[in-house]
Each structure stands twice: as structure tokens, then as C-alpha cells.
Design a protein around this motif. Structure first.
Motif, PDB file in Angstrom:
ATOM      1  N   PHE A  85      36.355  41.351  10.709  1.00 49.29           N
ATOM      2  CA  PHE A  85      36.052  42.685  10.189  1.00 49.29           C
ATOM      3  C   PHE A  85      35.659  43.635  11.324  1.00 49.29           C
ATOM      4  N   ALA A  86      35.954  44.917  11.114  1.00 49.02           N
ATOM      5  CA  ALA A  86      35.485  45.962  12.040  1.00 49.02           C
ATOM      6  C   ALA A  86      34.285  46.639  11.388  1.00 49.02           C
ATOM      7  N   LEU A  87      33.112  46.498  12.002  1.00 48.10           N
ATOM      8  CA  LEU A  87      31.891  47.113  11.458  1.00 48.10           C
ATOM      9  C   LEU A  87      31.628  48.411  12.220  1.00 48.10           C
ATOM     10  N   GLU A 184      22.292  37.697  12.372  1.00 48.55           N
ATOM     11  CA  GLU A 184      23.621  37.199  11.982  1.00 48.55           C
ATOM     12  C   GLU A 184      23.771  37.185  10.459  1.00 48.55           C
ATOM     13  N   GLU A 185      22.693  36.773   9.757  1.00 44.60           N
ATOM     14  CA  GLU A 185      22.732  36.773   8.283  1.00 44.60           C
ATOM     15  C   GLU A 185      22.914  38.199   7.761  1.00 44.60           C
ATOM     16  N   LEU A 186      22.281  39.158   8.464  1.00 48.20           N
ATOM     17  CA  LEU A 186      22.404  40.559   8.057  1.00 48.20           C
ATOM     18  C   LEU A 186      23.856  41.034   8.226  1.00 48.20           C
ATOM     19  N   LEU A 187      24.506  40.655   9.324  1.00 48.19           N
ATOM     20  CA  LEU A 187      25.912  41.045   9.538  1.00 48.19           C
ATOM     21  C   LEU A 187      26.816  40.436   8.457  1.00 48.19           C
ATOM     22  N   ASP A 188      26.510  39.173   8.069  1.00 47.59           N
ATOM     23  CA  ASP A 188      27.276  38.541   6.985  1.00 47.59           C
ATOM     24  C   ASP A 188      27.094  39.296   5.674  1.00 47.59           C
ATOM     25  N   ILE A 190      26.377  42.431   5.293  1.00 44.83           N
ATOM     26  CA  ILE A 190      27.084  43.723   5.364  1.00 44.83           C
ATOM     27  C   ILE A 190      28.536  43.523   4.938  1.00 44.83           C
ATOM     28  N   VAL A 191      29.169  42.445   5.464  1.00 47.04           N
ATOM     29  CA  VAL A 191      30.576  42.167   5.128  1.00 47.04           C
ATOM     30  C   VAL A 191      30.720  41.847   3.637  1.00 47.04           C
ATOM     31  N   GLU A 192      29.772  41.050   3.092  1.00 48.97           N
ATOM     32  CA  GLU A 192      29.862  40.610   1.680  1.00 48.97           C
ATOM     33  C   GLU A 192      29.619  41.756   0.704  1.00 48.97           C
ATOM     34  N   GLN A 193      28.571  42.581   0.972  1.00 48.86           N
ATOM     35  CA  GLN A 193      28.081  43.491  -0.073  1.00 48.86           C
ATOM     36  C   GLN A 193      28.579  44.930   0.046  1.00 48.86           C
ATOM     37  N   ILE A 194      28.790  45.416   1.273  1.00 53.50           N
ATOM     38  CA  ILE A 194      29.179  46.832   1.395  1.00 53.50           C
ATOM     39  C   ILE A 194      30.654  46.968   1.057  1.00 53.50           C
ATOM     40  N   PRO A 195      31.011  47.896   0.159  1.00 55.54           N
ATOM     41  CA  PRO A 195      32.420  48.021  -0.242  1.00 55.54           C
ATOM     42  C   PRO A 195      33.291  48.562   0.888  1.00 55.54           C
ATOM     43  N   ALA A 196      34.577  48.199   0.820  1.00 55.11           N
ATOM     44  CA  ALA A 196      35.544  48.711   1.812  1.00 55.11           C
ATOM     45  C   ALA A 196      35.804  50.186   1.525  1.00 55.11           C
TER      46      ALA A 196
END
Length: 615
Positions: A85-87, A184-188, A190-196
């Protein structure tokens, strides 16, 4: 660097479903920039040898004070089981003065990390930014930072956070920006919960400007978030508010150093360079489209940031006036919200009347002027904009007491603000007393937890711009936090208090105050000047007046030569004759003499540093 960090992605090759746009919102000093540093390190976009504290804060003044003044955008890669993913992270300012920048940054995101210090809990600006994020319909990820501190109480503040946004205290992430624990858990998450990001790739291009900075070599660098369509290098683009057109010389992403790309498409965050030299031509909140196939509808939310506080800036040495003008022109290139126009003062000479977003903005600009351009300056007491209606029906906008009309005034309107104050419950009484003394009216009071209270007041802006924050901090031992937003205007019984030296008005000391406080201001200012102005050869009266009515007076006694020194005894009439002769001389001197007010006295009187001057 985490093993899951990868080399930066090719910017133009990222589909929208693999992009996550988020920002970090928090109060000042809750660790936004430190958490951003750890994310940059863990994702590998900044090598350990290049790492420094507050990496995204580019100005010296930001580093020294530990505050963020300008938003910064950065792109980070993060690999999960679902792909790479690109954050896109936008680090926002935490101070109330820069709320407009924060609101535009929020509009460029789909999610926000709500960061709270595990030792201090929720503060006023955290709440204000949270409400802004909810208005923009962002997904909120609650995070407690600084859990490694001895004073941290994660359980208590996790419950407080969960109570505020709804949810379970166990869902609140616990991290340490300093040690990297939990990041690292926070970055995970972000990927799981924030919509594309959502947008139409085949629609006319629309990009929102959320920040712009001035680069001495390349001109204005504009940071944008693509909503629809695509932008490519060498295209001609158009600003939708001003209809100005420019050629795109370079387009790319910040990772965190600029990396040119073959274009930006839906959902991506990046930068544009057009060679324009004036930041005012790429206004924050404006919409960019292509000239060839322009969009018809601009994105919502574009307004010009309005100055809230006005102050006069004068060079101590009059010959520096041209340098001050040049310095302000250069600062305006990097800060489009700064407004200024020339003005003259009988006492201070030539200078500029400047408009600022708030007191911190004023402080930052004057600090940058003295530091980056080596100028010695005097700033007059901050004031706000008053609308004065005269008996003839004419309405005058007054940003400087010298503009206040001398004739009959029918009514005066002053700006009011809605103030939110967060504080421990033990200080409620003393803070309420302070707010009432500043003409505040209570709107409401909420308990966020057992020992934290939010007070909401309507208050005149003129009452809080000068020293309200200092008094609030001293009355609550530093525990209270303050946030305010404009709430219209109201009519008030305001008068202009003039200070007269030997019958002549000194415009630098004039002030617009409430009638009830006019006498207190007059006595305070006359007493202060009596201590600061050196004694002259003749007696000098210092008076405070409202119109033609004198409300306070102090005298500076004359320096007298001892004319009786040569009289050894003898008749009293001889002594009296010498004293009368001296008195006549003093009277003649008073008619032709001018009161010399030293520059230090102006600085001390306007800053209130009387004791320091006398030492």
C-alpha cells in the motif's frame, strides 16, 4: 526499518484501492511530529543515518519551539498480506491559529489518527480538530501516545477517548512515538480501517490544493490531492477561483524528498511546480483542473483565511523601512495569509499595519523578521477589527485606534468568538471568574470524565488576543487548554482612550476598550509612562482622555537646578525672587520644549515590561 518496508512505489502505477490518505490530529506537544518520525523510519523512506528529530519540520523556529507551523505531506510504502500500500500522511499544525490549514488537510484525507498524550489526556485543540474531522466524515483511529512515560495513565485516558468518540477502550491503540512501540500495529490498522479514496478516473481532472510553499530556486511548490481524472507533466492547468493558467513543469510525490513522476491520478497526493513566483496564485483550498478539458464545478470548502488580529510593525531604526518592506514581501511568498499595508505614526515613524491569523502567528512572523532578516522591530499592542457606525449613517472598519472617528459615534460592533476551555474540575471557579471579567457569557459546561471539564463561552475577541491565555495558564497551573472559532459580532459600549503628553496625542498608546475598563486602562498607562519617560527641564503632564474628557493624569516633575545654593542665609525675599525667576524660565521652556520619548520607553510601555526597564 521494518522488514515489511519496501522501496518507494512508482507513483503513477498505484491503483486507488492500494492508497490510504490520512492525517494526524492532536493538541500542541502531544507527539505528532515524533510519531511521524517513527513512521518514516519504520517504512524505510528515511534512512537511519539521515534521520533527525522532527524530520518534517523544516523551519528552525518549528524545531526550537517543538511546534508545527506548516502542514507537510509524505508518501510511505507498507506491505501487508493484501499487497503493498501507498500511505499518504499529512502532518498538520496543532495550534488554533492554523485551523484553516488543518481543515484543508482534513479535506484531502479519508481518515485521521486522533493522537492523545497518555499523561495529559484530551485537550481543547484535540476536540476542535476532532469535530473538524467528523464534519469531513473521516474515519477516526484513536491512539494514545507517550505510553513509556512514568506519568502515563493509559487505562484512564483510553476510557475517556472511547467515551468521546464511542467504542471500546480496548480498541484504543497504545503507542510510543519515541521508542517505536506499537507503530507497526498502527500502520496495519490504517490499511485495514481507512477507506480507499473514491473518484472517477475518466472525469475531467480536479485536484485540491491543501498547501503551498515557496522555494527560492523553483518558485511555488503546490501540494495537491487528486480527486478526479489525471494530471501529467507539460499540461496546461487552470486555477478555478482566479482562472489563471500555468504550464506544469514538474509533477511528483514527496517521499519525503520530492520524486518526479509521470503524473498523478485519482486519490494520489503529490506536488506540482509551475514556475510561478507568487504563493497568492496557488491559494490553499482552491481547485486545479486542466485547461484543455476543464471541470465545471469546483470542490467545496474554498475560502480566503481572514486575519483576526492586527498589529503595527515598525523598524526601531527608521532607515530600515525599505528592508522591512522587502522582508515582508519575501515572507508573503511563503505565507499567503499574512496581510500588510503601509502606515505612519507620529511617534514611531513609518511602518506597516499587519493582519495575522492569531497571536501565535504574530509572534512567529515577528520572530522570523528579526531572525531571518536581522531587523530590530517594535510591534504595537494587538487589536481586532471594529465596525463603527457614525451619526451620519457611515460605517467605518477600524483596525487601528488612530482610524477611530472623532465625531459622534452611533454604535460600535466588535467580533466575538466561541471559546472552548478544557481544564481539571478544581479550577472551574477561578476560570469562570476570569471569563466573566473579560465579558464572557457562559454557553455550557460538560464533564468529559470525572475530573475534566469543558467550558464553552461566547467572548469578545478583543478581550482574549492580548493576555487572556497567559492568565488562563497561570490560574490553572498550566493545565487548561484553549480553542476558539469566530462567532459573528455584537454591539458593545466601546470607547477610544487617547494618551496625551503635554496636551499632544501619542497615537501609539491609544486603545479601544470597553467603557467600564477605560479608567483602569488610562490610570495604568499614565502610571507606566511616568516611570518610563525620563524627567525633562520642565514639568510634563501625562493624561488619558476619552474625547475631550480627561479621565486620568500623572505628572513628570521637572529637573531643577538648585538656584538657592549661593544664598547663605539672608532675606527670604531674595530666595523667592530667584525661585520666581526660575519658574518664569521653566514656563518659557515649556512653551517651546518637546517631550522626548526614548525608543526603549515605547517598547517597554507597549510590552508591559516596566519593571525590567527600571532595573
Amino acid at each position: 526499518m521494518s522488514p515489511r518496508a519496501l522501496q518507494p512505489l512508482e507513483p503513477s502505477a498505484t491503483p486507488p484501492e492500494l492508497i490510504r490518505n490520512f492525517c494526524i490530529i492532536a493538541h500542541i506537544d502531544h507527539g505528532k511530529s515524533t510519531l511521524a518520525d517513527r513512521m518514516l523510519q519504520i517504512t524505510g523512506v528515511v534512512a537511519d543515518r539521515d534521520m533527525r528529530a522532527q524530520y518534517l519540520d523544516r523551519m528552525d523556529i518549528e524545531r526550537e519551539r517543538g511546534i508545527t507551523i506548516k502542514s507537510q505531506a509524505v508518501r510511505m510504502p507498507w506491505a501487508t498480506d493484501a499487497g503493498t500500500f501507498a500511505l499518504n500522511m499529512i502532518d498538520t499544525p496543532g495550534h488554533v491559529d492554523f485551523t484553516y490549514e488543518v481543515s484543508r488537510s482534513l479535506a484531502a484525507c479519508e481518515g485521521a489518527i486522533l493522537l492523545v498524550d497518555a499523561a495529559q489526556g484530551i485537550e481543547a485543540q484535540t476536540l476542535a480538530n476532532l469535530y473538524l474531522a467528523l464534519e469531513n466524515d473521516l474515519h477516526i483511529i484513536p491512539v494514545l501516545n507517550k505510553i513509556d512515560l512514568p506519568a502515563a495513565d493509559p487505562e484512564k485516558y483510553a476510557a475517556e477517548l472511547a467515551g468521546l468518540i464511542g467504542g471500546d477502550p480496548d480498541d484504543v491503540l497504545r503507542v510510543s512515538g519515541k521508542t517505536g512501540m506499537g507503530v507497526e500495529e498502527l500502520l496495519d490498522r490504517i490499511v485495514e480501517q481507512i477507506p480507499a479514496p473514491q473518484g472517477r478516473a475518466d472525469a475531467p481532472a480536479r485536484a485540491m490544493i491543501f498547501d503551498s510553499v515557496y522555494d527560492a530556486y523553483r518558485g511555488v511548490v503546490t501540494y495537491v490531492r487528486m480527486i478526479d481524472g489525471k494530471l501529467e507533466p507539460r499540461e496546461r492547468i487552470q486555477m478555478m477561483s482566479s482562472k489563471a493558467t500555468h504550464e506544469l513543469l514538474e509533477i511528483g510525490v514527496s517521499s519525503p524528498e520530492p520524486i518526479p513522476s509521470r503524473g498523478l491520478s485519482v486519490g494520489e497526493v503529490g506536488y506540482l511546480i509551475t514556475g510561478v513566483k507568487d504563493v497568492r496564485q496557488s491559494k490553499v483550498g482552491d481547485t486545479i483542473t486542466t485547461q484543455r478539458g476543464p471541470a465545471t464545478q469546483a470542490l467545496p470548502g474554498y475560502t480566503d483565511p481572514k486575519p483576526m488580529v492586527f498589529s503595527g510593525i515598525y523598524p526601531i531604526d527608521g532607515s530600515d523601512y525599505a528592508e522591512l518592506r522587502e522582508a515582508l514581501d519575501k515572507l508573503k511568498l511563503s505565507d499567503a495569509s499574512l496581510q500588510y499595508e503601509p502606515e505612519t505614526s507620529v511617534a514611531l515613524g513609518f511602518g506597516f499595519r499587519c493582519g495575522f491569523l492569531g497571536l501565535l502567528h504574530l509572534e512567529i512572523i515577528t520572530e522570523r523578521l528579526s531572525r531571518e532578516f536581522g531587523l530590530d522591530l517594535i510591534t504595537t499592542a494587538p487589536s481586532v477589527t471594529y465596525e463603527v457606525q457614525t451619526d451620519t449613517g457611515e460605517t467605518i472598519s477600524v483596525t487601528n485606534p488612530s482610524e477611530y472617528p472623532d465625531g459622534r459615534v452611533a454604535e460600535v460592533s466588535e467580533p466575538i468568538v466561541k471559546v472552548g476551555i478544557l481544564l481539571p474540575k478544581d479550577y472551574v471557579g477561578t476560570v469562570m471568574e476570569l471569563c466573566q471579567s473579560r465579558r464572557g457569557s457562559l454557553l455550557g459546561m460538560d464533564y468529559l470524565s470525572e475530573d475534566r471539564v469543558e467550558l464553552r463561552y461566547n467572548m469578545p475577541l478583543g478581550e482574549i488576543v492580548f493576555d487572556f491565555f497567559d492568565h488562563l495558564k497561570s490560574r490553572t497551573q498550566g493545565y487548561a487548554s484553549l480553542d476558539y472559532e469566530p462567532a459573528g459580532s455584537q454591539t458593545a459600549d466601546l470607547v477610544k482612550v487617547d494618551i496625551l503628553l503635554q496636551g499632544e496625542k501619542v497615537d501609539a498608546f491609544s486603545s479601544i476598550v470597553h467603557r467600564e475598563k477605560a479608567y483602569a486602562y488610562g490610570t495604568m498607562m499614565t502610571e507606566r509612562l511616568r516611570k518610563l519617560i525620563p524627567r525633562q527641564q520642565f514639568e510634563v503632564p501625562i493624561q488619558a482622555a476619552i474625547g475631550a474628557r480627561i479621565i486620568a493624569r500623572e505628572n513628570i516633575r521637572a529637573i531643577r537646578k538648585d538656584v538657592l545654593a549661593k544664598c547663605y542665609g539672608g532675606d527670604i525675599t531674595r530666595k523667592r525672587k530667584l525661585l520666581e525667576k526660575q519658574k518664569e524660565g521653566k514656563k518659557r521652556m515649556k512653551m517651546v520644549g518637546r517631550v522626548e520619548v526614548p525608543q526603549e520607553a515605547f517598547i517597554a510601555a507597549l510590552s508591559g515590561d516596566v519593571e525590567g526597564k527600571q532595573k
